[in-house]
Design a protein around this motif. Structure first.
Motif, PDB file in Angstrom:
ATOM      1  N   LEU A  48       0.830  -1.208   0.000  1.00  0.00           N
ATOM      2  CA  LEU A  48       0.000   0.000   0.000  1.00  0.00           C
ATOM      3  C   LEU A  48       0.864   1.258   0.000  1.00  0.00           C
ATOM      4  O   LEU A  48       0.525   2.263  -0.643  1.00  0.00           O
ATOM      5  N   LEU A  49       1.979   1.213   0.717  1.00  0.00           N
ATOM      6  CA  LEU A  49       2.892   2.357   0.718  1.00  0.00           C
ATOM      7  C   LEU A  49       3.468   2.603  -0.676  1.00  0.00           C
ATOM      8  O   LEU A  49       3.559   3.748  -1.132  1.00  0.00           O
ATOM      9  N   LEU A  50       3.854   1.536  -1.351  1.00  0.00           N
ATOM     10  CA  LEU A  50       4.400   1.681  -2.703  1.00  0.00           C
ATOM     11  C   LEU A  50       3.341   2.217  -3.659  1.00  0.00           C
ATOM     12  O   LEU A  50       3.626   3.079  -4.500  1.00  0.00           O
ATOM     13  N   ALA A  51       2.119   1.705  -3.517  1.00  0.00           N
ATOM     14  CA  ALA A  51       1.031   2.187  -4.372  1.00  0.00           C
ATOM     15  C   ALA A  51       0.748   3.661  -4.096  1.00  0.00           C
ATOM     16  O   ALA A  51       0.517   4.451  -5.021  1.00  0.00           O
ATOM     17  N   GLY A  52       0.776   4.039  -2.808  1.00  0.00           N
ATOM     18  CA  GLY A  52       0.542   5.436  -2.455  1.00  0.00           C
ATOM     19  C   GLY A  52       1.628   6.348  -2.992  1.00  0.00           C
ATOM     20  O   GLY A  52       1.350   7.448  -3.476  1.00  0.00           O
ATOM     21  N   ALA A  53       2.876   5.890  -2.922  1.00  0.00           N
ATOM     22  CA  ALA A  53       3.983   6.696  -3.441  1.00  0.00           C
ATOM     23  C   ALA A  53       3.833   6.924  -4.936  1.00  0.00           C
ATOM     24  O   ALA A  53       4.118   8.015  -5.450  1.00  0.00           O
ATOM     25  N   ASP A  54       3.365   5.904  -5.633  1.00  0.00           N
ATOM     26  CA  ASP A  54       3.205   6.015  -7.080  1.00  0.00           C
ATOM     27  C   ASP A  54       1.987   6.853  -7.453  1.00  0.00           C
ATOM     28  O   ASP A  54       2.012   7.618  -8.416  1.00  0.00           O
ATOM     29  N   TYR A  55       0.914   6.730  -6.658  1.00  0.00           N
ATOM     30  CA  TYR A  55      -0.335   7.410  -6.995  1.00  0.00           C
ATOM     31  C   TYR A  55      -0.314   8.887  -6.610  1.00  0.00           C
ATOM     32  O   TYR A  55      -0.660   9.754  -7.411  1.00  0.00           O
ATOM     33  N   TYR A  56       0.093   9.184  -5.368  1.00  0.00           N
ATOM     34  CA  TYR A  56       0.024  10.565  -4.889  1.00  0.00           C
ATOM     35  C   TYR A  56       1.217  11.411  -5.307  1.00  0.00           C
ATOM     36  O   TYR A  56       1.119  12.628  -5.392  1.00  0.00           O
ATOM     37  N   ARG A  57       2.362  10.779  -5.523  1.00  0.00           N
ATOM     38  CA  ARG A  57       3.570  11.489  -5.947  1.00  0.00           C
ATOM     39  C   ARG A  57       3.862  12.699  -5.051  1.00  0.00           C
ATOM     40  O   ARG A  57       4.176  13.793  -5.526  1.00  0.00           O
ATOM     41  N   ALA A  58       3.729  12.498  -3.752  1.00  0.00           N
ATOM     42  CA  ALA A  58       4.061  13.552  -2.792  1.00  0.00           C
ATOM     43  C   ALA A  58       5.571  13.785  -2.814  1.00  0.00           C
ATOM     44  O   ALA A  58       6.347  12.856  -3.075  1.00  0.00           O
ATOM     45  N   PRO A  59       6.006  15.004  -2.548  1.00  0.00           N
ATOM     46  CA  PRO A  59       7.442  15.306  -2.642  1.00  0.00           C
ATOM     47  C   PRO A  59       8.306  14.546  -1.653  1.00  0.00           C
ATOM     48  O   PRO A  59       9.518  14.438  -1.845  1.00  0.00           O
ATOM     49  N   ASP A  60       7.705  14.036  -0.571  1.00  0.00           N
ATOM     50  CA  ASP A  60       8.501  13.325   0.437  1.00  0.00           C
ATOM     51  C   ASP A  60       8.112  11.854   0.538  1.00  0.00           C
ATOM     52  O   ASP A  60       8.292  11.221   1.573  1.00  0.00           O
ATOM     53  N   TRP A  61       7.590  11.296  -0.532  1.00  0.00           N
ATOM     54  CA  TRP A  61       7.109   9.913  -0.488  1.00  0.00           C
ATOM     55  C   TRP A  61       7.622   9.176  -1.714  1.00  0.00           C
ATOM     56  O   TRP A  61       7.146   9.392  -2.824  1.00  0.00           O
ATOM     57  N   ASP A  62       8.612   8.330  -1.536  1.00  0.00           N
ATOM     58  CA  ASP A  62       9.105   7.517  -2.642  1.00  0.00           C
ATOM     59  C   ASP A  62       9.299   6.078  -2.173  1.00  0.00           C
ATOM     60  O   ASP A  62       9.032   5.740  -1.016  1.00  0.00           O
TER      61      ASP A  62
END
Length: 243
Positions: free
Chosen positions: A27-41
């Motif tokens: 879910l974290l990986l999916a969120g990083a890809d979907y939201y593309r927040a500046p501090d989330w990779d």
């Protein structure tokens, strides 16, 4: 010492714990890809998720069992997992991402203690789900009602963490969306854009609209775009915040 190491390894390698960790990490990986927040990779997701898996249950147990001698170490692992490693990583990779540090701290703190409680149980999953006590294991088992209560609390805490993160990062995210609403965009294009990005309400928009506020649903309308129209097309779009 060898027995202690084997004991801890056996807990970390339990299938139900690994499965839940894999689900959360996915879910974290999916969120990083979907939201593309500046501090989330992907990298920081792996680092923080792994540290949480390794330290959160122990930290919770230290506080739960009132082992005050170990409390400073438990609090250190809590801080390092939710903020320390985050600061070290983004300091070296992309310092400007540290603008999101405060927002990350609140959301990650909720998730850290939540995961600690989820993985607190020592033993197979079947024992966690039993209603009767297992005398041979010498552990207290949860009733169905208690298990249901924990599930509901877990869902509530996940929602709280998501809402806190969404709210504290909303200004930067919605400001970026407002900038994408270009002058000259017609109502149909704006409606499609709003629907795709979770902005609303958009159903009332029409060629006669003069002014509209399209707010982000995930932050309960606190962050929005103020849009002025002229001749059925966007004239100007600016960020707006509702206190």
């Amino acid at each position: 010492m060898r027995w202690l190491v084997q004991h801890f390894l056996s807990e970390y390698l339990r299938p139900w714990k690994l499965a839940s960790f894999a689900t959360g990490f996915g879910l974290l990986l999916a969120g990083a890809d979907y939201y593309r927040a500046p501090d989330w990779d992907y990298a920081i997701s792996f680092i923080m998720a792994t540290l949480t898996y390794l330290t959160a249950p122990w930290s919770v147990r230290v506080l739960k069992d009132r082992r005050w001698r170990w409390a400073p170490l438990a609090l250190f692992w809590y801080y390092f997992t939710v903020d320390g490693c985050y600061w070290l990583y983004w300091r070296s990779v992309k310092p400007e991402a540290l603008d999101m540090r405060e927002a990350n701290f609140y959301a990650s703190s909720c998730l850290y203690w939540l995961c600690g409680f989820i993985w607190l149980h020592r033993g197979p999953l079947r024992k966690l789900l039993r209603r009767q006590e297992d005398d041979a294991a010498g552990q207290d088992e949860l009733t169905v009602r208690q298990m249901a209560a924990r599930v509901l609390v877990t869902i509530a805490l996940f929602w709280m963490a998501f809402f806190i993160y969404s709210t504290t990062t909303g200004k930067e995210r919605v400001t970026g969306l407002c900038r994408q609403i270009a002058p000259g965009m017609d109502v149909g294009q704006l409606t499609a854009f709003a629907e795709d990005h979770g902005l609303g309400p958009w159903r009332h928009l029409n060629s006669g609209t003069k002014l509209a506020y399209l707010a982000e649903a995930r932050t309960a309308g606190r962050h929005a775009c103020r849009i002025e129209f002229e001749g059925g097309k966007v004239r100007n779009a600016t960020y707006s915040h509702a206190d």
